[in-house]
Design a protein around this motif. Structure first.
Motif, PDB file in Angstrom:
ATOM      1  N   VAL A  43       0.815  -1.387  -0.038  1.00 44.85           N
ATOM      2  CA  VAL A  43      -0.175   0.013   0.045  1.00 44.85           C
ATOM      3  C   VAL A  43       0.931   1.307   0.044  1.00 44.85           C
ATOM      4  O   VAL A  43       0.803   2.230  -0.786  1.00 44.85           O
ATOM      5  N   PHE A  44       1.777   1.427   1.152  1.00 47.64           N
ATOM      6  CA  PHE A  44       2.803   2.473   0.895  1.00 47.64           C
ATOM      7  C   PHE A  44       3.463   2.714  -0.358  1.00 47.64           C
ATOM      8  O   PHE A  44       3.319   3.876  -0.946  1.00 47.64           O
ATOM      9  N   LEU A  48       2.956   5.854  -2.867  1.00 47.25           N
ATOM     10  CA  LEU A  48       4.033   6.853  -3.429  1.00 47.25           C
ATOM     11  C   LEU A  48       4.175   6.762  -4.986  1.00 47.25           C
ATOM     12  O   LEU A  48       4.450   7.658  -5.772  1.00 47.25           O
ATOM     13  N   PRO A  54       4.287  11.189   0.920  1.00 44.79           N
ATOM     14  CA  PRO A  54       4.591  10.249   1.752  1.00 44.79           C
ATOM     15  C   PRO A  54       3.896  10.176   3.128  1.00 44.79           C
ATOM     16  O   PRO A  54       3.862   9.057   3.847  1.00 44.79           O
TER      17      PRO A  54
END
Lengths: 205, 106
Positions: A43-44, A48, A54
């Motif tokens: 997911v992160f 990005l 962020p």
């Protein structure tokens, strides 16, 4: 250990996806060591890569990882106290909880936790590194059906826990809740909502 | 370069926050000395969460549902797991089924 290999393969997909999305190769590797939780890292990296900021990526990842709170509670007998807990807490995640669940008795649970923890601690970052470096060469993992391996591993290892009717009912209800809310909620929340089924089970006791 | 720094910082933040969840979970149960009923509910919670993770991973990526191929592969996995097939068989069968279904159904 089969699950470790599966974790490694998933990790390669993860590393390759991150680099394919334009991120530097060291980022998925850093995350794989510091976060050590696949879903949140996907997911992160996804946020990005699609241009999100962020901070949003971190919060989204934390939402996905909220389940590590009940996970920690579930294996607190194994994590123990003192320095052992400080170190072992870091490797509490889907896989180690899954493995530890299958065992009963303190020694068996401890062994299962340690074995799976070592397995994923090695295979996840290593796979992420390999995937990030060799990404373009690997081709599309979906072509080989590799995207099914992560849920398949959970299926294989969690099924014995579903023999009890009460557990099966709660799990099914939770799954229905989670799956049906996917389009309407940010990643992580549908899974947490599944706990409503546990609340119902608790109230009905 | 500062974008990379921001990304790394956010990543470290995610790691730290996740660790807090993990450590808190590992700690709170011992501190509170919860009874047998609470213990059963906590274990039930971990199973429900894992099944929910499996189900959502089987049918969707983030907020979009995928095609039928992956759910089919996971259904194959569940069937084989129910028949107590070894994990290695379950995983390979699921991958093969998914790949084939993708070819057939697109």
């Amino acid at each position: 250990m089969v699950t470790s290999l599966t974790v490694g393969v998933t990790a390669m997909t993860y590393g390759a996806t991150a680099v394919h999305g334009g991120l530097p190769f060291w980022l998925p590797v850093l995350l794989s060591v510091v976060v050590l939780a696949g879903s949140a890292e996907f997911v992160f990296v996804g946020i990005l890569a699609s241009g999100g900021n962020p901070l949003a990526a971190a919060f989204a990842g934390l939402l996905v990882n909220a389940r590590h709170l009940p996970y920690g509670m579930a294996v607190s007998d194994v994590t123990g106290s003192g320095w052992r807990r400080v170190v072992r807490s870091h490797v509490v995640n889907d896989e180690t909880v899954l493995f530890t669940r299958g065992e009963h008795g303190p020694e068996a649970r401890d062994a299962a936790f340690v074995a799976s923890a070592i397995g994923i601690s090695v295979c996840w970052p290593l796979g992420a590194l390999l995937g990030a470096l060799a990404g373009p060469l690997l081709g599309d993992p979906e072509r080989f059906g590799l995207d099914a391996t992560f849920p398949a591993v959970i299926a294989s290892l969690v099924l014995p826990s579903l023999r009890e009717r009460r557990v099966r009912a709660a799990a099914l209800a939770g799954a229905v809740i989670a799956v049906s809310t996917i389009p309407y909620l940010p990643p992580g929340l549908p899974v947490l909502l599944a706990l409503a089924a546990v609340v119902v089970a608790a109230v009905r006791q | 370069m500062s974008a990379a720094l921001a990304a790394a910082g956010a990543g470290l933040g995610l790691g730290a926050g996740t660790y807090v969840f993990r450590f808190a979970g590992a700690t709170v149960r011992r501190r509170l000395g919860l009874g047998a009923r609470a213990q059963r509910l906590i274990e039930l919670s971990s199973v429900v969460l894992l099944v929910a993770v499996m189900a959502t991973a089987a049918v969707a990526d983030d907020q979009r549902y995928t095609g039928a191929a992956r759910p089919l592969g996971v259904a194959v996995a569940l069937l084989l797991a129910w028949r107590r097939a070894p994990t290695v068989v379950v995983i390979i069968a699921a991958s093969v089924a998914t790949a084939l279904a993708r070819i057939v159904f697109g």
